[in-house]
Design an enzyme around this catalytic site. Structure first.
Site, PDB file in Angstrom:
ATOM      1  N   ASP A  40       0.866  -1.167   0.000  1.00 54.64           N
ATOM      2  CA  ASP A  40       0.000   0.000   0.000  1.00 54.64           C
ATOM      3  C   ASP A  40       0.914   1.232   0.000  1.00 54.64           C
ATOM      4  O   ASP A  40       1.538   1.544   1.024  1.00 54.64           O
ATOM      5  CB  ASP A  40      -0.877  -0.044   1.263  1.00 54.64           C
ATOM      6  CG  ASP A  40      -1.784   1.167   1.369  1.00 54.64           C
ATOM      7  OD1 ASP A  40      -1.610   2.112   0.557  1.00 54.64           O
ATOM      8  OD2 ASP A  40      -2.655   1.171   2.262  1.00 54.64           O
TER       9      ASP A  40
ATOM     10  N   LYS B  24       7.159   8.554 -28.894  1.00 52.58           N
ATOM     11  CA  LYS B  24       6.542   8.298 -30.202  1.00 52.58           C
ATOM     12  C   LYS B  24       7.596   8.452 -31.298  1.00 52.58           C
ATOM     13  O   LYS B  24       8.353   9.422 -31.317  1.00 52.58           O
ATOM     14  CB  LYS B  24       5.373   9.272 -30.456  1.00 52.58           C
ATOM     15  CG  LYS B  24       4.167   9.004 -29.545  1.00 52.58           C
ATOM     16  CD  LYS B  24       3.020   9.920 -29.906  1.00 52.58           C
ATOM     17  CE  LYS B  24       1.945   9.906 -28.837  1.00 52.58           C
ATOM     18  NZ  LYS B  24       0.938   8.875 -28.982  1.00 52.58           N
TER      19      LYS B  24
ATOM     20  N   HIS C  86       2.722  17.456 -23.312  1.00 52.70           N
ATOM     21  CA  HIS C  86       2.954  16.962 -24.677  1.00 52.70           C
ATOM     22  C   HIS C  86       3.141  18.085 -25.696  1.00 52.70           C
ATOM     23  O   HIS C  86       4.053  18.061 -26.512  1.00 52.70           O
ATOM     24  CB  HIS C  86       1.790  16.079 -25.132  1.00 52.70           C
ATOM     25  CG  HIS C  86       1.395  15.029 -24.125  1.00 52.70           C
ATOM     26  ND1 HIS C  86       2.319  14.336 -23.399  1.00 52.70           N
ATOM     27  CD2 HIS C  86       0.174  14.559 -23.725  1.00 52.70           C
ATOM     28  CE1 HIS C  86       1.691  13.477 -22.601  1.00 52.70           C
ATOM     29  NE2 HIS C  86       0.388  13.602 -22.777  1.00 52.70           N
TER      30      HIS C  86
ATOM     31  N   LYS D 164     -10.890  17.522 -26.590  1.00 56.42           N
ATOM     32  CA  LYS D 164     -11.612  16.244 -26.574  1.00 56.42           C
ATOM     33  C   LYS D 164     -12.854  16.395 -27.441  1.00 56.42           C
ATOM     34  O   LYS D 164     -13.388  17.496 -27.577  1.00 56.42           O
ATOM     35  CB  LYS D 164     -12.058  15.914 -25.148  1.00 56.42           C
ATOM     36  CG  LYS D 164     -10.921  15.865 -24.132  1.00 56.42           C
ATOM     37  CD  LYS D 164     -10.321  14.496 -24.055  1.00 56.42           C
ATOM     38  CE  LYS D 164      -9.277  14.398 -22.955  1.00 56.42           C
ATOM     39  NZ  LYS D 164      -8.290  13.344 -23.200  1.00 56.42           N
TER      40      LYS D 164
END
Ligand code: BG6
Length: 482
Positions: free
Chosen positions: A89, A179, A237, A331
């Site tokens: 934990d 990437k 990013h 989004k």
């Protein structure tokens, strides 16, 4: 470079990132024989389970890859044999003692630790690691975002980490750096003579960076609603992409040289005028022909969090004076796309004008995803005898990476990053000064929004954000690339 780690600890091993990205990446590396032969992987999380149960969880997560890549059960079994599980934990440092016991003296032979847990657990985890003898000189620590929610909280995390792990052994993840096309940006800029002499304000008119997503909240309600697009995507990013586009040529491809150049760019970002930003939140609409609910409906409450942001940024240095960097992300946009557009200036004089031909300035389009392409539009003469005027037309010089490198498997960004962590190469990880420069710029934007009482404008899901985002560029005579 340091010696490869012999043990990897994954915190948050039963979580979403682990199942979707980390375990598949490790399996992919193992299937290709790229992991150190003796590497043991310990998953850890709060759930009480044994090795067998964790291997079962891992096997379920890996099934699609097994099928896709047509790999044998034997390859899977070999990977699963490396995998172990120890419950701990992270909020109770003393529970990490069990991990210390399991890893034992292997820690001295090189240990890589990946924390993909809530940052509120970082401090207690680090204390637990130290007490369990897992924070020695042979340990490298990777941290998954979010690294704070503003400069102050990010500094707190960085300080807590730095008390135990020196910067050289701290690996901050920004998965965009893993990437392939993002790294290819470096090859394009610094592996060719063609672009670099023109890569400045005298030849470039503006730069656009778009990261569009079609997904909505994806169940990450409390995380996303506490962050918004500016902090979720631009802070990390998109600023990393901007830094790679704008930086000076590093003298070597080394962690220090590359990160030194990026941080100079991040520190040169001009404080943003709130009028040069647009924020939006998606209302109900349709994406790919499917109706989707509004953000507030997904969240089940009203919210002022932005799900879209567009900015006009400036890099205040000699190379980029007067060149706007338009950034936008959101989004529930019409397409999933990450791309960079370098818009060149018109030629200083067109000798074709008197013969009726119009010229379009050159444009370089670097598509990061879903396809990896680089496309450079040039003017070409349309075939013909030109009796009624010369006709010139834009034609793309296209490099389709998937064709150019058809025989090479496209890897998940985390494959590269996990291997670099295991092998100890921090070049593609974010240094503390970078993260802090990013936060400083972002905090000032948020303060500007608050001072000006700016709240997100609604945009129908499935569109490119509020109309004001179009106006942001149109008033400069620039159209977003679509
Ligand atoms: C993550 C963000 O860092 O990046 C998410 O938290 C976002 O909100 C994701 O969806 C996008 O990553 P990719 O690789 O799919 O472009």
């Amino acid at each position: 470079m340091a010696a490869p780690a012999q043990t990897l600890l994954l915190f948050g091993a039963t979580g979403d990132l682990s199942r979707r990205m980390l375990l598949p990446s490790l399996f992919g590396l193992d299937a290709d024989g790229l992991l150190p032969p003796d590497l043991k992987i310990y998953g850890t999380a709060r759930s009480d389970m044994d090795d067998a149960a964790f291997r079962e969880t891992a096997a379920t997560a890996l099934e699609p890859i097994l099928k896709d890549r047509n790999l044998s059960q034997e390859v899977l079994d070999r990977f699963l044999a490396r995998v172990h599980y120890v419950a701990a934990d992270a909020s109770r440092p003393e529970t990490l003692a069990a991990l210390g016991k399991a890893v034992g003296s292997r820690a001295d032979a090189g240990l890589a630790i990946f924390l993909s847990t809530a940052p509120s657990l970082f401090e207690s985890t680090i204390a637990g690691l130290e007490a369990a003898g897992l924070a020695g000189e042979q340990t490298r620590l990777a941290l998954e975002k979010p690294l704070g929610h503003d400069l102050a909280s990010s500094r707190e995390i960085n300080d807590a980490v730095a008390r135990v792990f020196p910067e050289a052994r701290t690996f901050r993840i920004d998965h965009y750096l893993g990437k392939e096309t993002v790294q290819n940006l470096l090859a394009l800029r610094f592996g060719n003579i063609l672009f670099e002499p023109l890569w400045n304000a005298s030849a470039i008119e503006h730069v656009q960076i778009t990261v569009g997503e079609t997904v909505g909240l994806e169940g990450r309600t409390s995380y996303f609603d506490g962050m918004g697009s500016l902090r979720d995507m631009v802070q990390n990013h998109m600023l990393q992409l901007l830094a790679l586009v704008a930086m000076e040529a590093p003298a070597q491809f080394t962690a220090t040289a590359v990160r030194d150049e990026k941080v100079k760019v991040l520190r040169s970002l001009r404080k943003l005028d709130p009028k040069e930003s647009v924020i939006g939140q998606y209302a109900a609409g349709a994406v790919a022909g499917q109706p989707v609910p509004a953000y507030a409906a997904e969240l089940e409450k009203a919210s002022d969090t932005e799900t879209f942001v567009a900015l006009k940024a400036h890099v205040d240095n000699w190379r980029w004076q007067g060149v706007p960097f338009y950034l936008r992300t959101g989004k529930r946009l019409p397409r999933r796309t990450s791309e960079i557009v370098i818009q060149f200036r018109p030629v200083p004089h067109s000798m074709f004008a008197g013969r009726g031909a119009a010229l379009q300035p050159n444009r370089l389009l670097i598509s990061i995803q879903p396809e990896e392409n680089i496309s450079f539009t040039i003017m070409a003469k349309q075939p013909g005898l030109d009796r009624d005027g010369i006709r010139l037309r834009e034609v793309p010089l296209d490099i389709r990476m998937a064709n150019a490198f058809a025989d090479v498997r496209r890897r998940i960004a985390y494959e590269r990053l996990l291997l670099d962590l295991i092998e100890g190469d921090p070049t593609l990880f974010v240094r503390r000064d970078e993260v802090e420069a990013q936060w400083e710029w972002i905090d000032a934007i948020r303060a500007g929004w608050a001072e000006n009482g700016m709240t997100p404008k609604q945009y129908p899901a499935g569109t490119w954000g509020p109309a004001a985002a179009i106006a942001l560029t149109e008033r400069d005579g620039v159209t977003w690339h679509e």
